[in-house]
Design a protein around this motif. Structure first.
Motif, PDB file in Angstrom:
ATOM      1  N   ASP A   1       0.844  -1.193   0.000  1.00 48.32           N
ATOM      2  CA  ASP A   1       0.000   0.000   0.000  1.00 48.32           C
ATOM      3  C   ASP A   1       0.877   1.239   0.000  1.00 48.32           C
ATOM      4  OD1 ASP A   1      -2.373  -1.411   0.027  1.00 48.32           O
ATOM      5  OD2 ASP A   1      -2.618  -1.279   2.202  1.00 48.32           O
ATOM      6  N   ILE A   2       0.465   2.229  -0.782  1.00 48.67           N
ATOM      7  CA  ILE A   2       1.207   3.479  -0.864  1.00 48.67           C
ATOM      8  C   ILE A   2       0.501   4.501   0.018  1.00 48.67           C
ATOM      9  CG2 ILE A   2       2.062   5.317  -2.365  1.00 48.67           C
ATOM     10  CD1 ILE A   2       2.043   3.185  -4.635  1.00 48.67           C
ATOM     11  N   THR A   3       1.095   4.745   1.156  1.00 47.66           N
ATOM     12  CA  THR A   3       0.590   5.731   2.110  1.00 47.66           C
ATOM     13  C   THR A   3       1.744   6.670   2.442  1.00 47.66           C
ATOM     14  OG1 THR A   3       1.210   4.461   4.071  1.00 47.66           O
ATOM     15  CG2 THR A   3      -0.974   4.013   3.122  1.00 47.66           C
ATOM     16  N   VAL A   4       1.441   7.746   3.111  1.00 50.91           N
ATOM     17  CA  VAL A   4       2.511   8.653   3.514  1.00 50.91           C
ATOM     18  C   VAL A   4       3.497   7.924   4.417  1.00 50.91           C
ATOM     19  CG1 VAL A   4       3.054  10.762   4.776  1.00 50.91           C
ATOM     20  CG2 VAL A   4       1.108  10.715   3.227  1.00 50.91           C
ATOM     21  N   ASP A   5       2.983   7.139   5.350  1.00 47.73           N
ATOM     22  CA  ASP A   5       3.878   6.422   6.267  1.00 47.73           C
ATOM     23  C   ASP A   5       4.732   5.389   5.535  1.00 47.73           C
ATOM     24  OD1 ASP A   5       3.095   7.864   8.523  1.00 47.73           O
ATOM     25  OD2 ASP A   5       1.406   6.526   8.900  1.00 47.73           O
ATOM     26  N   SER A   6       4.139   4.658   4.581  1.00 48.47           N
ATOM     27  CA  SER A   6       4.937   3.667   3.852  1.00 48.47           C
ATOM     28  C   SER A   6       5.961   4.356   2.954  1.00 48.47           C
ATOM     29  CB  SER A   6       4.049   2.713   3.049  1.00 48.47           C
ATOM     30  OG  SER A   6       3.401   3.370   1.980  1.00 48.47           O
ATOM     31  N   LEU A   7       5.619   5.524   2.407  1.00 49.47           N
ATOM     32  CA  LEU A   7       6.587   6.279   1.611  1.00 49.47           C
ATOM     33  C   LEU A   7       7.754   6.730   2.482  1.00 49.47           C
ATOM     34  CD1 LEU A   7       4.195   8.439  -0.576  1.00 49.47           C
ATOM     35  CD2 LEU A   7       5.815   6.722  -1.423  1.00 49.47           C
ATOM     36  N   ILE A   8       7.463   7.201   3.670  1.00 46.16           N
ATOM     37  CA  ILE A   8       8.528   7.632   4.578  1.00 46.16           C
ATOM     38  C   ILE A   8       9.420   6.456   4.942  1.00 46.16           C
ATOM     39  CG2 ILE A   8       9.016   8.503   6.916  1.00 46.16           C
ATOM     40  CD1 ILE A   8       6.537  10.367   6.511  1.00 46.16           C
ATOM     41  N   ARG A   9       8.817   5.315   5.241  1.00 43.72           N
ATOM     42  CA  ARG A   9       9.617   4.112   5.559  1.00 43.72           C
ATOM     43  C   ARG A   9      10.494   3.720   4.370  1.00 43.72           C
ATOM     44  NH1 ARG A   9       4.823   2.565   8.094  1.00 43.72           N
ATOM     45  NH2 ARG A   9       4.205   1.330   6.284  1.00 43.72           N
ATOM     46  N   GLU A  10       9.938   3.783   3.168  1.00 41.91           N
ATOM     47  CA  GLU A  10      10.707   3.441   1.966  1.00 41.91           C
ATOM     48  C   GLU A  10      11.868   4.415   1.774  1.00 41.91           C
ATOM     49  OE1 GLU A  10      11.963   1.285  -1.240  1.00 41.91           O
ATOM     50  OE2 GLU A  10      10.427   0.728   0.221  1.00 41.91           O
ATOM     51  N   LEU A  11      11.630   5.692   2.031  1.00 43.07           N
ATOM     52  CA  LEU A  11      12.700   6.681   1.910  1.00 43.07           C
ATOM     53  C   LEU A  11      13.809   6.419   2.924  1.00 43.07           C
ATOM     54  CD1 LEU A  11      10.563   9.882   1.317  1.00 43.07           C
ATOM     55  CD2 LEU A  11      12.019   8.736  -0.356  1.00 43.07           C
ATOM     56  N   VAL A  12      13.438   5.990   4.125  1.00 46.31           N
ATOM     57  CA  VAL A  12      14.441   5.630   5.142  1.00 46.31           C
ATOM     58  C   VAL A  12      15.303   4.474   4.626  1.00 46.31           C
ATOM     59  CG1 VAL A  12      14.740   4.611   7.448  1.00 46.31           C
ATOM     60  CG2 VAL A  12      13.123   6.496   7.117  1.00 46.31           C
ATOM     61  N   GLU A  13      14.656   3.467   4.049  1.00 42.37           N
ATOM     62  CA  GLU A  13      15.394   2.319   3.504  1.00 42.37           C
ATOM     63  C   GLU A  13      16.272   2.728   2.327  1.00 42.37           C
ATOM     64  OE1 GLU A  13      12.930  -1.102   2.722  1.00 42.37           O
ATOM     65  OE2 GLU A  13      11.890  -0.881   4.629  1.00 42.37           O
ATOM     66  N   MET A  14      15.753   3.605   1.471  1.00 45.54           N
ATOM     67  CA  MET A  14      16.538   4.078   0.333  1.00 45.54           C
ATOM     68  C   MET A  14      17.793   4.806   0.814  1.00 45.54           C
ATOM     69  SD  MET A  14      13.472   5.437  -2.186  1.00 45.54           S
ATOM     70  CE  MET A  14      14.546   6.441  -3.205  1.00 45.54           C
ATOM     71  N   ALA A  15      17.640   5.652   1.827  1.00 44.82           N
ATOM     72  CA  ALA A  15      18.788   6.406   2.351  1.00 44.82           C
ATOM     73  C   ALA A  15      19.813   5.461   2.976  1.00 44.82           C
ATOM     74  CB  ALA A  15      18.322   7.451   3.361  1.00 44.82           C
TER      75      ALA A  15
END
Length: 84
Positions: A26-40
């Motif tokens: 699911d694409i939510t603000v929280d999942s996007l933030i988590r994904e950005l943390v993993e990307m970084a």
């Protein structure tokens, strides 16, 4: 029709959204933030880490502003099927 150019934050958030979609998450603000943390965490280029952190900061700030609720639903797709 005027052309629209994506800014750096939108491009990085879009990259995170595509990764979530490909993984059927699911694409939510929280999942996007988590994904950005993993990307970084996985990124080796310091300049790109700064860009990813900037996108994460923008998304967190965007989430906290009450006036952005309608647009936030659009960003996360939660407004699909809405009549307004």
């Amino acid at each position: 029709m005027p052309e629209y150019y994506l800014n750096e934050n939108e491009l990085i958030i879009g990259e995170a959204a595509v990764h979530l979609a490909v993984n059927n998450t699911d694409i939510t603000v929280d999942s996007l933030i988590r994904e950005l943390v993993e990307m970084a965490a996985a990124e080796e280029d310091p300049a790109r880490c700064v860009q990813i952190r900037g996108a994460k900061r923008w998304l967190r700030g965007f989430k906290s502003l009450p006036g952005n609720r309608d647009e936030l639903r659009w960003v996360t797709g939660a407004g699909r099927g809405s009549t307004h």
